[in-house]
Design a protein around this motif. Structure first.
Motif, mmCIF file in Angstrom:
data_model
loop_
_atom_site.group_PDB
_atom_site.id
_atom_site.type_symbol
_atom_site.label_atom_id
_atom_site.label_comp_id
_atom_site.label_asym_id
_atom_site.label_seq_id
_atom_site.Cartn_x
_atom_site.Cartn_y
_atom_site.Cartn_z
ATOM 1 N N PHE A 57 1.082 -1.290 -0.441
ATOM 2 C CA PHE A 57 0.486 0.093 -0.092
ATOM 3 C C PHE A 57 0.795 1.368 0.256
ATOM 4 O O PHE A 57 0.353 1.963 -0.078
ATOM 5 C CB PHE A 57 -1.067 -0.016 1.270
ATOM 6 N N LYS A 58 2.304 1.301 -0.204
ATOM 7 C CA LYS A 58 3.099 2.523 -0.488
ATOM 8 C C LYS A 58 3.016 3.156 -1.873
ATOM 9 O O LYS A 58 2.650 4.325 -1.938
ATOM 10 C CB LYS A 58 4.346 2.367 -0.544
ATOM 11 N N SER A 59 1.716 2.522 -2.693
ATOM 12 C CA SER A 59 1.492 3.048 -4.201
ATOM 13 C C SER A 59 0.170 2.417 -4.311
ATOM 14 O O SER A 59 -0.010 3.290 -5.756
ATOM 15 C CB SER A 59 2.907 2.751 -4.477
ATOM 16 N N THR A 60 0.227 1.701 -3.876
ATOM 17 C CA THR A 60 -1.283 1.147 -4.164
ATOM 18 C C THR A 60 -3.143 1.600 -3.314
ATOM 19 O O THR A 60 -2.096 0.918 -1.969
ATOM 20 C CB THR A 60 -1.698 -0.848 -4.183
ATOM 21 N N PRO A 61 -3.817 1.989 -3.728
ATOM 22 C CA PRO A 61 -4.746 2.097 -3.565
ATOM 23 C C PRO A 61 -5.768 0.947 -2.900
ATOM 24 O O PRO A 61 -5.388 -0.386 -3.546
ATOM 25 C CB PRO A 61 -5.964 3.123 -4.209
ATOM 26 N N HIS A 62 -6.670 1.427 -2.079
ATOM 27 C CA HIS A 62 -7.973 0.244 -1.828
ATOM 28 C C HIS A 62 -8.539 -0.440 -2.755
ATOM 29 O O HIS A 62 -8.757 -1.852 -2.775
ATOM 30 C CB HIS A 62 -8.170 0.177 0.196
ATOM 31 N N LEU A 63 -8.806 1.148 -3.086
ATOM 32 C CA LEU A 63 -9.286 0.475 -4.812
ATOM 33 C C LEU A 63 -9.399 1.501 -5.356
ATOM 34 O O LEU A 63 -8.677 3.093 -5.127
ATOM 35 C CB LEU A 63 -11.261 1.190 -4.176
ATOM 36 N N ARG A 64 -9.122 1.486 -6.801
ATOM 37 C CA ARG A 64 -9.360 1.993 -7.399
ATOM 38 C C ARG A 64 -10.967 2.516 -9.166
ATOM 39 O O ARG A 64 -10.373 1.128 -9.384
ATOM 40 C CB ARG A 64 -8.015 1.645 -8.719
#
Length: 413
Positions: A57-64
């Motif tokens: 989650f350093k660069s990935t969102p929970h939802l896109r």
């Protein structure tokens, strides 16, 4: 009378404990080791889990939220001969643009489970510096919102992330990109896209997430710069990133967010199938190991306390011979077991803290850095509860069995 019996039982329990200090210490040591290993191993397993989730989650969102790419359809088709005017359908050019993204963002921010929302414009780019070239991806962002969602400030090793706001042609580079291009803070690089757009951008900060793939490919720019690189105007937004309170419930809220936005919604598990599977495996392993440790520690503690009580059969016979009931005998030895448990738990907590601290200061290098073990208060609380429960049962079961014995039988043996 009850208080009198209680005082006598307590005095006998203390006498047993302090008259045979060596035996008491050995029993307490068994509890100490069991509790320390229980806390240490759980802290180790869950430390790895937290590290892997944080890395993801350093660069990935929970939802896109995004617009699904559409394939151009044949203008004329013949169902009989399967003929079509367009024989080679392709992805339509404007398919990625979201309509009214600001309205969607405002609606998302009002949802109770949402803790962060930010627009994003993604572009595949070529980073150039002289003859050096690196292929990567830049994200056009609102830097303050991006920092709130992904804590960028924790990974900035040079410069300030906030300088991007005042520098429209600024760029935050991953350290891997900067190393390959041989650039430093305040240097200029050329960023180009497949659309034929090229921009000279100033390096205002360097980013190090510890994830090699991210550090070697990702950069952050202002949304306006990313829009220009994509050859689009100010209304062009490709994605909306959303973080919620509990990332594990991401899949459950998909239908709600899809209906709210009118676009496709992708959760982090779908976007990172391998990482999600690895996360589930780690959880299952942690539960299995925790349960195994609990069983081993419980049997170890029980065996030690059982032997301690069995060695005192003569004392039990004497107590029963002079008028103590079976209940009194049980109370005496349960009290002893609880006292031993409290001593063992206290030292077990201290030992666990030392082990976790020492292991946490161990440098393993690579993307990981320091060993990913952490203090989890819940495991210390569980350790206390587990220790008290096991020592109480470990004292009660053999004491109950011994209390039923006939004192004459014991004396004959």
């Amino acid at each position: 009378m009850k208080n009198h019996n209680h005082n006598i039982n307590s005095e006998i329990a203390y006498t047993h404990l302090f008259s045979k200090k060596k035996q008491t210490l050995v029993a307490a040591l068994g509890v100490t080791v069991g509790i320390a290993i229980f806390i240490f191993m759980n802290s180790l397993m869950y430390g790895f889990e937290v590290y892997s989730v944080e890395s993801l989650f350093k660069s990935t969102p929970h939802l896109r939220i995004y617009k699904e790419e559409k394939i151009s359809q044949p203008l004329v088709s013949n169902s009989e001969n399967n003929l079509a005017l367009l024989a080679n359908p392709k992805i339509t050019k404007e398919s990625k643009k979201l309509i009214n993204p600001n309205l969607i963002i405002e609606a998302l921010k009002k949802q109770p489970e949402v803790i962060g929302v930010t627009p994003n414009v993604s572009a595949n780019v070529f980073y150039n510096n002289g003859e050096a070239q690196v292929i990567g991806r830049t994200s056009g962002v609102n830097i303050e919102e991006q920092n709130t969602m992904f804590h960028l400030e924790d990974y900035i090793v040079e410069g300030k992330y906030s300088d991007l706001k005042s520098n429209q042609n600024g760029i935050i580079l991953g350290v891997g990109i900067a190393e390959k291009l041989n650039v430093r803070l305040d240097d200029n690089i050329s960023v180009a896209t497949a659309y034929g757009v090229s921009k000279v951008m100033k390096v205002i900060a360097l980013l190090k997430t510890g994830v090699t793939n991210t550090d070697n490919t990702l950069s952050y720019t202002n949304i306006s710069a990313a829009q220009q690189l994509n050859k689009h105007g100010s209304s062009y937004i490709t994605d909306i990133f959303v973080n919620i309170k509990d990332f594990e419930t991401s899949r459950k809220v998909l239908p709600k967010f899809k209906q709210l936005s009118g676009y496709e919604v992708e959760d982090w598990e779908t976007a990172n199938v391998s990482a999600a599977a690895a996360n589930k495996i780690r959880k299952m392993m942690a539960m299995a190991i925790s349960f195994s440790i609990m069983l081993v520690a419980a049997f170890g503690i029980y065996n030690i306390l059982n032997m301690t009580i069995m060695e005192k059969l003569n004392d039990i016979a004497i107590l029963k011979a002079i008028g103590f009931s079976g209940k009194d005998v049980i109370k005496i030895f349960v009290k002893e077991a609880v006292i031993i448990g409290i001593i063992g738990i206290a030292f077990g907590l201290i030992l666990a803290m030392i082990l976790v601290k020492l292991m946490g200061n161990l440098w393993v290098g690579g993307d990981i850095g320091f060993f990913p073990i952490r203090f989890f208060p819940k495991f210390f609380v569980l350790g206390i509860g587990f220790g008290l429960l096991v020592t109480t049962l470990a004292g009660y079961i053999p004491a109950r069995k011994a209390a039923k014995l006939d004192p004459i039988t014991i004396f004959r043996k």
